[in-house]
Design an enzyme around this catalytic site. Structure first.
Site, mmCIF file in Angstrom:
data_model
loop_
_atom_site.group_PDB
_atom_site.id
_atom_site.type_symbol
_atom_site.label_atom_id
_atom_site.label_comp_id
_atom_site.label_asym_id
_atom_site.label_seq_id
_atom_site.Cartn_x
_atom_site.Cartn_y
_atom_site.Cartn_z
ATOM 1 N N LEU A 173 0.779 -1.113 -0.167
ATOM 2 C CA LEU A 173 0.001 0.050 -0.062
ATOM 3 C C LEU A 173 0.755 1.439 0.231
ATOM 4 C CD1 LEU A 173 -2.692 -1.566 2.348
ATOM 5 C CD2 LEU A 173 -2.939 -1.156 0.094
ATOM 6 N N CYS A 183 -6.230 -5.893 2.410
ATOM 7 C CA CYS A 183 -5.097 -6.154 1.713
ATOM 8 C C CYS A 183 -4.183 -7.093 2.373
ATOM 9 C CB CYS A 183 -4.400 -4.754 1.971
ATOM 10 S SG CYS A 183 -2.760 -4.880 1.264
ATOM 11 N N GLY A 209 -9.361 -11.440 -12.088
ATOM 12 C CA GLY A 209 -9.219 -12.334 -13.115
ATOM 13 C C GLY A 209 -9.997 -12.002 -14.355
ATOM 14 N N GLY A 242 -5.076 -11.980 -11.096
ATOM 15 C CA GLY A 242 -5.197 -12.497 -12.473
ATOM 16 C C GLY A 242 -6.228 -13.685 -12.497
HETATM 17 C C1 LIG Z 1 0.218 -4.342 -7.716
HETATM 18 C C2 LIG Z 1 -1.252 -4.446 -7.323
HETATM 19 C C3 LIG Z 1 -1.562 -3.380 -6.455
HETATM 20 C C4 LIG Z 1 -2.819 -3.375 -6.086
HETATM 21 N N1 LIG Z 1 -3.111 -2.382 -4.983
HETATM 22 C C5 LIG Z 1 -4.503 -2.335 -4.159
HETATM 23 C C6 LIG Z 1 -4.837 -1.173 -3.592
HETATM 24 O O1 LIG Z 1 -4.017 -0.286 -3.432
HETATM 25 N N2 LIG Z 1 -5.874 -1.137 -2.918
HETATM 26 C C7 LIG Z 1 -6.874 -2.264 -3.131
HETATM 27 O O2 LIG Z 1 -7.974 -2.148 -2.792
HETATM 28 N N3 LIG Z 1 -6.605 -3.198 -4.050
HETATM 29 C C8 LIG Z 1 -5.108 -3.418 -4.540
HETATM 30 N N4 LIG Z 1 -5.221 -4.235 -5.636
HETATM 31 C C9 LIG Z 1 -6.147 -5.419 -5.743
HETATM 32 C C10 LIG Z 1 -7.015 -5.045 -7.100
HETATM 33 O O3 LIG Z 1 -7.506 -3.946 -6.902
HETATM 34 C C11 LIG Z 1 -7.719 -6.077 -7.520
HETATM 35 O O4 LIG Z 1 -8.802 -6.557 -6.608
HETATM 36 C C12 LIG Z 1 -7.107 -7.732 -7.636
HETATM 37 O O5 LIG Z 1 -5.805 -7.421 -8.236
HETATM 38 C C13 LIG Z 1 -7.965 -8.521 -8.547
HETATM 39 O O6 LIG Z 1 -8.099 -8.124 -9.696
HETATM 40 P P1 LIG Z 1 -7.286 -8.661 -11.042
HETATM 41 O O7 LIG Z 1 -7.157 -10.217 -11.041
HETATM 42 O O8 LIG Z 1 -8.040 -8.038 -12.097
HETATM 43 O O9 LIG Z 1 -5.801 -7.940 -11.026
HETATM 44 C C14 LIG Z 1 -3.895 -4.466 -6.091
HETATM 45 C C15 LIG Z 1 -3.458 -5.361 -7.122
HETATM 46 C C16 LIG Z 1 -2.232 -5.332 -7.627
HETATM 47 C C17 LIG Z 1 -1.956 -6.511 -8.664
#
Ligand SMILES: Cc1cc2nc3c(=O)[nH]c(=O)nc-3n(C[C@H](O)[C@H](O)[C@H](O)COP(=O)(O)O)c2cc1C
Length: 303
Positions: free
Chosen positions: A69, A128, A242, A215
């Site tokens: 964060l 988180c 994902g 992912g």
């Molecule tokens: C590099 C990275 C940083 C992230 N930072 C945050 C964040 O600051 N706050 C939050 O609520 N989620 C954060 N997430 C979670 C994403 O918002 C999301 O919930 C999660 O990656 C699943 O979606 P995806 O599979 O499309 O990546 C982060 C994810 C990644 C990969």
């Protein structure tokens, strides 16, 4: 479409933490084509975050991260980042992701930004996995979760979403606690706790040790969480985890989400969110669907 009183031109939003505060997108993603952007988490004070490496690819589109964060803190976000977004979001709605080390930190950020131009929705990150204090603990304990939401609720009239963890023991029960405490919407899901081992060094691949998996593998996990929560509460849901195609986004919508987030897939290929918007439109046209509202929560569960 209107979600929690805010109008969105389409349901696709950039997932928090994967697009910083928009400026860093450097023109590779046109915000004006999207429904919204979730900002990187904002805490009262700047956070240095976790030690490097912070991101690793587990395999084929599966990512693990422990960014911890990291963010420049409330004052800087207020002074530099949000004014930029207010000017350049091009109609994309801005969801400010909020985090804290204490229950009070959430209300501090929300109250300071409640009158900020260009802020449409707050999203409380109580899920988180990559911080030593706070993070998932806030979402896992019902009394603490309720206190975080109540504090933020008292600090703003703007809509508040609460983002839950896929590792939650009973995600529908957590969603009910959040809604009872005043949440206007629920986001499902954050990353899943995981560990990637560097076998040569026999150490974790990430500087923090464990991290959050994102992912493709999160898709069925997030869709199930969305369905469970859709049946438990009567507030709009943001489904994320994902998604890399219109079919993936449709799964979330049919399971009950009104908005769909894209993170990891957009980090790998920035053209994905716009393509999903376009393909969603095509799918609806081909299937005689005039508005996405006709699809939301229409899953037929086997009897
Ligand atoms: C590099 C990275 C940083 C992230 N930072 C945050 C964040 O600051 N706050 C939050 O609520 N989620 C954060 N997430 C979670 C994403 O918002 C999301 O919930 C999660 O990656 C699943 O979606 P995806 O599979 O499309 O990546 C982060 C994810 C990644 C990969």
């Amino acid at each position: 479409m209107t979600v929690a009183g805010v109008s969105f031109r389409n349901p696709i939003v950039l997932a928090p933490g994967t697009a910083a505060y928009g400026r860093e997108l450097g023109g590779v993603i046109a915000l004006a084509a999207l429904g919204g952007i979730g900002t990187k988490a904002v805490s009262p004070k700047p956070r240095a975050g976790a030690p490097a490496p912070r991101v690793a690819e587990a395999r084929d589109g599966v990512m693990i991260n422990a960014v911890g964060l990291a963010n420049p803190g409330l004052d800087e976000v207020k002074r530099v980042e949000l004014p930029w977004l207010a000017e350049h979001a091009g109609g994309a709605r801005v969801m400010v992701n909020v985090v804290g080390d204490t229950v009070e930190d959430y209300a501090t950020v929300v109250s300071s930004l409640t009158d900020q131009a260009g802020v449409d929705i707050f999203e409380l990150n109580v899920s988180c996995p990559n911080v030593r204090a706070g993070g998932m603990e806030f979402g896992a304990d019902p009394a603490t979760l309720a206190a975080v939401v109540r504090g933020a609720r008292a600090a703003t009239n703007r809509p508040i979403f609460v983002k839950l963890s896929p590792a939650s023991a009973d995600i529908a029960a957590s969603a009910c606690v959040a809604v009872d405490a005043g949440a206007d919407g629920i986001t499902l899901v954050n990353t899943m706790p995981g560990l990637v081992v560097d076998v040569e060094r026999r150490r974790p691949a990430l500087g923090f040790g464990s991290g959050g998996v994102s992912g493709a593998p999160l898709l069925p996990v997030g869709v199930l969480a969305t369905w469970k929560v859709h049946r438990a509460v009567r507030v709009p849901l943001l489904g994320v985890g994902g998604v890399s195609s219109a079919t993936d986004a449709l799964q979330y919508l049919i399971a009950g989400a009104s908005l769909v987030g894209i993170g990891t897939a957009a980090m790998r290929d920035p053209s994905v969110p716009e393509r999903v918007v376009r393909d969603l439109g095509r799918w609806c046209e081909a299937h005689g669907v005039r508005s996405l509202g006709e699809l939301i929560g229409t899953l037929e569960w086997p009897s």
